[in-house]
Design an enzyme around this catalytic site. Structure first.
Site, PDB file in Angstrom:
ATOM      1  N   LEU A 123       0.644  -3.139   8.979  1.00 58.30           N
ATOM      2  CA  LEU A 123      -0.103  -2.078   8.298  1.00 58.30           C
ATOM      3  C   LEU A 123      -1.322  -2.623   7.562  1.00 58.30           C
ATOM      4  O   LEU A 123      -2.140  -1.849   7.074  1.00 58.30           O
ATOM      5  CB  LEU A 123       0.803  -1.364   7.267  1.00 58.30           C
ATOM      6  CG  LEU A 123       1.718  -0.249   7.773  1.00 58.30           C
ATOM      7  CD1 LEU A 123       2.787  -0.781   8.711  1.00 58.30           C
ATOM      8  CD2 LEU A 123       2.391   0.464   6.597  1.00 58.30           C
ATOM      9  N   LYS A 144      -9.854  -0.314  14.638  1.00 63.81           N
ATOM     10  CA  LYS A 144      -8.471   0.071  14.950  1.00 63.81           C
ATOM     11  C   LYS A 144      -8.286   0.209  16.459  1.00 63.81           C
ATOM     12  O   LYS A 144      -7.230  -0.132  17.002  1.00 63.81           O
ATOM     13  CB  LYS A 144      -8.113   1.379  14.238  1.00 63.81           C
ATOM     14  CG  LYS A 144      -7.840   1.201  12.750  1.00 63.81           C
ATOM     15  CD  LYS A 144      -6.543   0.430  12.533  1.00 63.81           C
ATOM     16  CE  LYS A 144      -6.138   0.359  11.080  1.00 63.81           C
ATOM     17  NZ  LYS A 144      -4.876  -0.359  10.858  1.00 63.81           N
ATOM     18  N   ASP A 189       1.139  -8.985   1.441  1.00 61.46           N
ATOM     19  CA  ASP A 189       0.005  -8.165   0.995  1.00 61.46           C
ATOM     20  C   ASP A 189      -0.737  -8.922  -0.107  1.00 61.46           C
ATOM     21  O   ASP A 189      -0.111  -9.368  -1.067  1.00 61.46           O
ATOM     22  CB  ASP A 189       0.537  -6.823   0.460  1.00 61.46           C
ATOM     23  CG  ASP A 189      -0.548  -5.766   0.359  1.00 61.46           C
ATOM     24  OD1 ASP A 189      -1.655  -6.084  -0.148  1.00 61.46           O
ATOM     25  OD2 ASP A 189      -0.299  -4.631   0.773  1.00 61.46           O
ATOM     26  N   TYR A 204     -14.628   1.423  11.300  1.00 60.59           N
ATOM     27  CA  TYR A 204     -13.175   1.490  11.088  1.00 60.59           C
ATOM     28  C   TYR A 204     -12.465   1.968  12.358  1.00 60.59           C
ATOM     29  O   TYR A 204     -11.518   1.328  12.834  1.00 60.59           O
ATOM     30  CB  TYR A 204     -12.866   2.423   9.911  1.00 60.59           C
ATOM     31  CG  TYR A 204     -11.394   2.598   9.655  1.00 60.59           C
ATOM     32  CD1 TYR A 204     -10.613   1.551   9.191  1.00 60.59           C
ATOM     33  CD2 TYR A 204     -10.767   3.828   9.899  1.00 60.59           C
ATOM     34  CE1 TYR A 204      -9.255   1.706   8.972  1.00 60.59           C
ATOM     35  CE2 TYR A 204      -9.412   4.002   9.678  1.00 60.59           C
ATOM     36  CZ  TYR A 204      -8.658   2.935   9.212  1.00 60.59           C
ATOM     37  OH  TYR A 204      -7.315   3.108   8.999  1.00 60.59           O
ATOM     38  N   GLY A 217       0.829  -1.214   0.000  1.00 61.56           N
ATOM     39  CA  GLY A 217       0.000   0.000   0.000  1.00 61.56           C
ATOM     40  C   GLY A 217       0.856   1.254   0.000  1.00 61.56           C
ATOM     41  O   GLY A 217       2.088   1.191  -0.102  1.00 61.56           O
ATOM     42  N   PHE A 218       0.192   2.380   0.142  1.00 57.36           N
ATOM     43  CA  PHE A 218       0.863   3.686   0.065  1.00 57.36           C
ATOM     44  C   PHE A 218       1.966   3.837   1.117  1.00 57.36           C
ATOM     45  O   PHE A 218       3.147   3.937   0.791  1.00 57.36           O
ATOM     46  CB  PHE A 218      -0.198   4.782   0.199  1.00 57.36           C
ATOM     47  CG  PHE A 218       0.337   6.120   0.571  1.00 57.36           C
ATOM     48  CD1 PHE A 218       1.256   6.772  -0.236  1.00 57.36           C
ATOM     49  CD2 PHE A 218      -0.082   6.739   1.750  1.00 57.36           C
ATOM     50  CE1 PHE A 218       1.766   8.017   0.125  1.00 57.36           C
ATOM     51  CE2 PHE A 218       0.412   7.978   2.108  1.00 57.36           C
ATOM     52  CZ  PHE A 218       1.335   8.617   1.308  1.00 57.36           C
TER      53      PHE A 218
END
Ligand code: UDP
Length: 317
Positions: free
Chosen positions: A73, A150, A31, A146, A10-11
Protein backbone atom coordinates in the site's frame (compact mmCIF):
# COMPACT_ATOMS: atom_id res chain seq x y z
CA UNK A 1 -0.22 -16.24 9.05
CA UNK A 2 2.37 -13.46 8.93
CA UNK A 3 1.13 -10.39 7.08
CA UNK A 4 3.35 -7.53 5.90
CA UNK A 5 1.63 -4.25 5.07
CA UNK A 6 3.76 -1.59 3.39
CA UNK A 7 2.24 1.83 3.99
CA UNK A 8 0.32 0.24 6.84
CA UNK A 9 0.39 3.34 9.03
CA UNK A 10 -1.90 5.12 6.58
CA UNK A 11 -5.69 5.22 6.51
CA UNK A 12 -6.53 2.02 4.64
CA UNK A 13 -3.46 0.14 5.93
CA UNK A 14 -4.34 0.84 9.54
CA UNK A 15 -7.81 -0.65 9.08
CA UNK A 16 -6.36 -3.62 7.21
CA UNK A 17 -3.82 -4.24 9.99
CA UNK A 18 -6.66 -4.19 12.50
CA UNK A 19 -8.68 -6.69 10.44
CA UNK A 20 -5.82 -9.21 10.25
CA UNK A 21 -5.01 -8.82 13.95
CA UNK A 22 -8.69 -9.39 14.78
CA UNK A 23 -8.44 -12.68 12.87
CA UNK A 24 -5.51 -13.66 15.12
CA UNK A 25 -2.65 -13.18 12.66
CA UNK A 26 0.76 -11.49 12.98
CA UNK A 27 1.03 -8.09 11.32
CA UNK A 28 4.10 -6.00 10.53
CA UNK A 29 3.70 -2.51 9.13
CA UNK A 30 6.51 -1.00 7.08
CA UNK A 31 5.97 2.74 6.88
CA UNK A 32 8.28 5.76 7.19
CA UNK A 33 5.46 7.92 8.60
CA UNK A 34 4.57 8.36 12.26
CA UNK A 35 2.34 5.65 13.69
CA UNK A 36 -0.56 7.86 14.77
CA UNK A 37 -3.19 5.81 12.93
CA UNK A 38 -1.95 2.49 14.34
CA UNK A 39 -1.08 3.68 17.82
CA UNK A 40 -4.07 1.83 19.29
CA UNK A 41 -2.69 -1.46 17.90
CA UNK A 42 0.67 -1.23 19.67
CA UNK A 43 -0.61 -3.07 22.75
CA UNK A 44 -1.12 -6.19 20.64
CA UNK A 45 1.97 -8.44 20.87
CA UNK A 46 1.27 -9.72 17.34
CA UNK A 47 1.74 -6.22 15.92
CA UNK A 48 4.88 -4.24 15.09
CA UNK A 49 5.78 -1.20 13.00
CA UNK A 50 9.08 -0.67 11.21
CA UNK A 51 9.63 3.00 10.46
CA UNK A 52 11.33 2.68 7.08
CA UNK A 53 10.71 3.21 3.40
CA UNK A 54 10.06 0.42 0.90
CA UNK A 55 13.07 1.83 -0.91
CA UNK A 56 15.28 0.46 1.87
CA UNK A 57 16.09 -2.78 0.05
CA UNK A 58 17.75 -4.64 2.91
CA UNK A 59 14.95 -4.07 5.41
CA UNK A 60 12.28 -4.75 2.79
CA UNK A 61 13.88 -8.02 1.75
CA UNK A 62 14.10 -9.27 5.33
CA UNK A 63 10.45 -8.45 6.01
CA UNK A 64 9.21 -10.04 2.81
CA UNK A 65 11.20 -13.17 3.69
CA UNK A 66 9.51 -13.19 7.14
CA UNK A 67 5.97 -12.79 5.77
CA UNK A 68 3.47 -15.21 4.22
CA UNK A 69 1.49 -12.47 2.46
CA UNK A 70 2.49 -8.97 1.35
CA UNK A 71 0.10 -6.03 0.97
CA UNK A 72 1.78 -3.22 -0.93
CA UNK A 73 0.00 0.00 0.00
CA UNK A 74 3.01 2.32 0.36
CA UNK A 75 2.70 5.21 -2.08
CA UNK A 76 2.77 8.97 -2.31
CA UNK A 77 -0.92 9.92 -2.56
CA UNK A 78 -2.69 13.29 -2.61
CA UNK A 79 -3.42 15.99 -5.16
CA UNK A 80 -0.91 18.34 -3.53
CA UNK A 81 1.88 15.84 -4.29
CA UNK A 82 0.79 15.14 -7.88
CA UNK A 83 1.20 18.78 -8.75
CA UNK A 84 3.81 19.70 -6.11
CA UNK A 85 6.37 16.89 -6.23
CA UNK A 86 5.83 14.58 -9.21
CA UNK A 87 9.40 13.26 -8.89
CA UNK A 88 8.64 11.82 -5.45
CA UNK A 89 5.31 10.36 -6.65
CA UNK A 90 6.98 8.58 -9.57
CA UNK A 91 9.99 7.38 -7.60
CA UNK A 92 8.18 5.92 -4.62
CA UNK A 93 5.21 4.57 -6.52
CA UNK A 94 7.04 2.99 -9.46
CA UNK A 95 10.43 2.07 -7.97
CA UNK A 96 8.91 1.11 -4.62
CA UNK A 97 6.48 -1.25 -6.31
CA UNK A 98 9.25 -2.81 -8.36
CA UNK A 99 11.28 -3.37 -5.18
CA UNK A 100 8.36 -5.04 -3.40
CA UNK A 101 7.53 -7.28 -6.35
CA UNK A 102 11.16 -8.24 -6.86
CA UNK A 103 11.52 -9.25 -3.20
CA UNK A 104 8.22 -11.15 -3.25
CA UNK A 105 9.21 -12.97 -6.42
CA UNK A 106 12.59 -13.89 -4.95
CA UNK A 107 10.97 -15.34 -1.83
CA UNK A 108 7.88 -16.81 -3.52
CA UNK A 109 5.37 -14.68 -1.58
CA UNK A 110 1.93 -13.53 -2.72
CA UNK A 111 1.36 -9.78 -3.20
CA UNK A 112 -1.80 -7.67 -3.13
CA UNK A 113 -1.07 -4.35 -4.83
CA UNK A 114 -3.22 -1.33 -4.03
CA UNK A 115 -3.97 0.58 -7.18
CA UNK A 116 -6.61 3.18 -7.79
CA UNK A 117 -9.67 4.20 -9.77
CA UNK A 118 -7.48 7.11 -10.93
CA UNK A 119 -5.98 4.75 -13.52
CA UNK A 120 -9.15 5.14 -15.63
CA UNK A 121 -8.43 8.86 -15.78
CA UNK A 122 -11.08 11.06 -17.35
CA UNK A 123 -12.81 8.27 -19.27
CA UNK A 124 -16.51 9.20 -19.17
CA UNK A 125 -17.87 5.77 -20.14
CA UNK A 126 -18.98 4.66 -16.68
CA UNK A 127 -19.22 2.18 -15.11
CA UNK A 128 -15.56 1.26 -15.56
CA UNK A 129 -14.96 -2.44 -15.83
CA UNK A 130 -11.43 -3.60 -15.22
CA UNK A 131 -10.63 -3.76 -18.92
CA UNK A 132 -11.92 -0.25 -19.68
CA UNK A 133 -9.65 2.23 -21.43
CA UNK A 134 -7.42 4.59 -19.53
CA UNK A 135 -7.96 8.15 -20.72
CA UNK A 136 -5.23 10.49 -19.51
CA UNK A 137 -3.92 13.89 -20.50
CA UNK A 138 -0.48 15.00 -21.59
CA UNK A 139 2.68 14.14 -19.67
CA UNK A 140 3.25 17.90 -19.53
CA UNK A 141 0.41 18.01 -17.04
CA UNK A 142 1.80 16.82 -13.70
CA UNK A 143 -1.58 15.75 -12.32
CA UNK A 144 -1.44 12.55 -14.43
CA UNK A 145 1.77 11.34 -12.80
CA UNK A 146 -0.10 9.52 -10.04
CA UNK A 147 -2.40 7.59 -12.39
CA UNK A 148 0.63 6.83 -14.56
CA UNK A 149 2.71 5.64 -11.61
CA UNK A 150 -0.01 3.28 -10.40
CA UNK A 151 -0.60 1.96 -13.91
CA UNK A 152 3.14 1.30 -14.25
CA UNK A 153 2.95 -0.57 -10.94
CA UNK A 154 0.08 -2.67 -12.34
CA UNK A 155 2.10 -3.46 -15.47
CA UNK A 156 4.94 -4.65 -13.24
CA UNK A 157 2.45 -6.86 -11.35
CA UNK A 158 1.21 -8.49 -14.54
CA UNK A 159 4.74 -8.87 -15.91
CA UNK A 160 5.71 -10.69 -12.72
CA UNK A 161 2.49 -12.74 -12.84
CA UNK A 162 3.64 -14.09 -16.22
CA UNK A 163 6.82 -15.24 -14.49
CA UNK A 164 4.80 -17.01 -11.81
CA UNK A 165 4.30 -14.44 -9.05
CA UNK A 166 0.95 -14.72 -7.27
CA UNK A 167 -0.35 -11.16 -7.38
CA UNK A 168 -3.69 -9.35 -7.15
CA UNK A 169 -4.32 -5.74 -8.23
CA UNK A 170 -7.06 -3.85 -6.38
CA UNK A 171 -8.39 -0.54 -7.72
CA UNK A 172 -10.02 1.40 -4.91
CA UNK A 173 -12.82 3.90 -5.48
CA UNK A 174 -12.77 6.83 -3.01
CA UNK A 175 -12.52 4.89 0.24
CA UNK A 176 -13.52 6.86 3.36
CA UNK A 177 -14.15 6.31 7.05
CA UNK A 178 -12.64 6.98 10.48
CA UNK A 179 -8.97 8.10 10.43
CA UNK A 180 -9.22 9.17 6.75
CA UNK A 181 -7.24 12.41 6.86
CA UNK A 182 -6.72 15.27 9.21
CA UNK A 183 -9.81 17.45 9.15
CA UNK A 184 -9.63 20.08 6.41
CA UNK A 185 -6.89 18.25 4.61
CA UNK A 186 -6.81 15.67 1.93
CA UNK A 187 -10.03 14.37 0.56
CA UNK A 188 -13.47 15.85 0.10
CA UNK A 189 -15.16 13.92 2.93
CA UNK A 190 -12.75 15.16 5.59
CA UNK A 191 -12.70 18.68 4.15
CA UNK A 192 -16.51 18.85 4.32
CA UNK A 193 -16.60 17.36 7.86
CA UNK A 194 -14.15 20.02 9.08
CA UNK A 195 -16.27 22.77 7.55
CA UNK A 196 -19.52 21.26 8.92
CA UNK A 197 -18.22 20.95 12.46
CA UNK A 198 -17.30 24.64 12.46
CA UNK A 199 -20.59 25.68 10.81
CA UNK A 200 -18.71 27.09 7.82
CA UNK A 201 -19.85 26.88 4.20
CA UNK A 202 -18.96 23.70 2.30
CA UNK A 203 -16.61 24.46 -0.60
CA UNK A 204 -17.99 22.67 -3.65
CA UNK A 205 -15.41 22.85 -6.41
CA UNK A 206 -16.74 23.63 -9.90
CA UNK A 207 -20.51 23.30 -10.33
CA UNK A 208 -20.69 20.20 -8.10
CA UNK A 209 -22.01 17.96 -10.90
CA UNK A 210 -18.89 15.74 -10.89
CA UNK A 211 -19.68 12.35 -9.39
CA UNK A 212 -17.99 9.71 -7.29
CA UNK A 213 -18.94 6.48 -5.55
CA UNK A 214 -17.69 6.54 -1.98
CA UNK A 215 -16.66 3.21 -0.47
CA UNK A 216 -16.85 2.72 3.27
CA UNK A 217 -13.57 1.46 4.67
CA UNK A 218 -15.04 -1.70 6.26
CA UNK A 219 -16.26 -2.85 2.85
CA UNK A 220 -12.91 -2.03 1.22
CA UNK A 221 -11.08 -3.94 3.95
CA UNK A 222 -13.29 -7.04 3.59
CA UNK A 223 -12.48 -7.09 -0.13
CA UNK A 224 -8.77 -6.57 0.58
CA UNK A 225 -8.63 -9.43 3.08
CA UNK A 226 -10.35 -11.76 0.60
CA UNK A 227 -7.90 -10.73 -2.13
CA UNK A 228 -5.14 -12.05 0.11
CA UNK A 229 -6.95 -15.35 0.73
CA UNK A 230 -8.65 -16.39 -2.52
CA UNK A 231 -6.56 -18.10 -5.21
CA UNK A 232 -9.15 -17.20 -7.89
CA UNK A 233 -8.24 -13.51 -7.48
CA UNK A 234 -4.61 -14.10 -8.45
CA UNK A 235 -3.49 -12.55 -11.73
CA UNK A 236 -6.53 -10.24 -11.80
CA UNK A 237 -7.26 -6.53 -11.53
CA UNK A 238 -10.37 -5.98 -9.41
CA UNK A 239 -12.34 -2.79 -8.74
CA UNK A 240 -13.15 -2.25 -5.09
CA UNK A 241 -16.04 0.13 -4.79
CA UNK A 242 -19.63 0.97 -4.15
CA UNK A 243 -22.15 1.53 -6.96
CA UNK A 244 -23.94 4.38 -5.18
CA UNK A 245 -23.06 7.28 -7.46
CA UNK A 246 -23.49 10.79 -6.08
CA UNK A 247 -22.57 14.24 -7.31
CA UNK A 248 -20.33 16.31 -5.08
CA UNK A 249 -23.08 18.96 -4.79
CA UNK A 250 -25.49 16.28 -3.51
CA UNK A 251 -22.80 14.87 -1.20
CA UNK A 252 -22.47 18.29 0.42
CA UNK A 253 -26.25 18.61 0.81
CA UNK A 254 -26.45 15.06 2.20
CA UNK A 255 -23.76 15.77 4.79
CA UNK A 256 -25.53 18.94 5.87
CA UNK A 257 -28.77 16.96 6.32
CA UNK A 258 -27.08 14.16 8.29
CA UNK A 259 -25.43 16.55 10.74
CA UNK A 260 -28.40 18.94 10.96
CA UNK A 261 -25.86 21.71 10.40
CA UNK A 262 -26.69 25.24 9.35
CA UNK A 263 -23.78 25.27 6.87
CA UNK A 264 -24.59 26.21 3.29
CA UNK A 265 -22.77 25.50 0.04
CA UNK A 266 -20.41 27.81 -1.80
CA UNK A 267 -19.24 27.05 -5.30
CA UNK A 268 -15.54 27.63 -5.89
CA UNK A 269 -14.21 27.86 -9.45
CA UNK A 270 -11.80 25.03 -10.27
CA UNK A 271 -9.05 27.44 -11.31
CA UNK A 272 -9.09 29.09 -7.89
CA UNK A 273 -8.29 25.81 -6.11
CA UNK A 274 -6.30 23.73 -8.51
CA UNK A 275 -3.21 25.45 -9.83
CA UNK A 276 -0.95 24.00 -12.51
CA UNK A 277 -3.78 22.87 -14.74
CA UNK A 278 -5.23 20.29 -12.35
CA UNK A 279 -8.17 18.63 -13.97
CA UNK A 280 -11.07 17.11 -12.07
CA UNK A 281 -12.49 13.71 -13.02
CA UNK A 282 -16.11 14.20 -14.20
CA UNK A 283 -17.57 10.77 -13.28
CA UNK A 284 -16.22 7.74 -11.52
CA UNK A 285 -18.27 4.56 -11.03
CA UNK A 286 -16.97 0.98 -10.83
CA UNK A 287 -18.31 -2.20 -12.36
CA UNK A 288 -18.28 -4.56 -9.39
CA UNK A 289 -18.96 -7.98 -10.90
CA UNK A 290 -15.40 -9.16 -10.31
CA UNK A 291 -15.46 -7.99 -6.71
CA UNK A 292 -18.64 -10.05 -6.16
CA UNK A 293 -17.54 -13.11 -8.10
CA UNK A 294 -13.86 -13.35 -7.24
CA UNK A 295 -13.83 -11.89 -3.74
CA UNK A 296 -17.40 -12.67 -2.64
CA UNK A 297 -17.76 -9.13 -1.33
CA UNK A 298 -20.32 -6.37 -1.90
CA UNK A 299 -20.12 -2.82 -0.61
CA UNK A 300 -22.93 -3.12 1.93
CA UNK A 301 -22.60 0.12 3.84
CA UNK A 302 -24.96 2.80 2.52
CA UNK A 303 -23.50 6.26 2.05
CA UNK A 304 -25.80 7.62 4.78
CA UNK A 305 -24.64 5.02 7.30
CA UNK A 306 -20.96 5.34 6.38
CA UNK A 307 -21.08 9.13 6.58
CA UNK A 308 -22.86 9.00 9.94
CA UNK A 309 -20.20 6.69 11.37
CA UNK A 310 -17.37 8.76 9.93
CA UNK A 311 -18.77 12.06 11.17
CA UNK A 312 -19.36 10.55 14.64
CA UNK A 313 -15.73 9.43 14.76
CA UNK A 314 -14.42 12.86 13.82
CA UNK A 315 -16.68 14.48 16.44
CA UNK A 316 -15.21 12.44 19.27
CA UNK A 317 -13.20 14.45 21.81
N1 UDP B 1 -13.95 18.60 -3.86
C1 UDP B 1 -14.81 19.64 -3.55
N2 UDP B 1 -14.49 20.45 -2.50
C2 UDP B 1 -13.38 20.28 -1.74
C3 UDP B 1 -12.53 19.20 -2.05
C4 UDP B 1 -12.83 18.37 -3.12
O1 UDP B 1 -15.82 19.86 -4.23
O2 UDP B 1 -13.17 21.08 -0.80
C5 UDP B 1 -14.28 17.72 -5.00
C6 UDP B 1 -13.14 17.49 -5.98
O3 UDP B 1 -13.08 18.54 -6.92
C7 UDP B 1 -13.55 16.15 -6.61
C8 UDP B 1 -14.28 15.42 -5.47
O4 UDP B 1 -14.61 16.43 -4.51
O5 UDP B 1 -14.44 16.35 -7.66
C9 UDP B 1 -13.44 14.35 -4.81
O6 UDP B 1 -12.19 14.91 -4.46
P1 UDP B 1 -11.08 14.13 -3.65
O7 UDP B 1 -9.87 14.98 -3.64
O8 UDP B 1 -11.64 13.68 -2.34
O9 UDP B 1 -10.83 12.78 -4.49
P2 UDP B 1 -10.64 12.46 -6.05
O10 UDP B 1 -10.77 13.72 -6.86
O11 UDP B 1 -9.31 11.83 -6.14
O12 UDP B 1 -11.76 11.53 -6.35
Amino acid sequence: MKVLITGGAGFLGSHLAEAWLDRGHDVTVLDPAGDLKVRHLRVNPRFRTIRESVLNREILDGLVAWSDLVYHLAAVVGVEHYVGDPYQVLTVNINGTQEVLTAAFRHGKKVVFSSTSEVYGRNTAVPFDEDSDRVLGSTRTDRWCYATSKAAGEHFCFAYARMGLRVVVLRYFNVYGPRLDQLDRGRVVTIFIGQLLRGEPLTVIGDGSQTRTFTYVDDAVRATVQAGLRPEAEGQAINVGSEEEISIGDLAARMIRITGSSSRLIFVPQDAVYANGYEDIPRRVPAVRRMHELLGVRAETTLDKGLEQTIEWFKRP
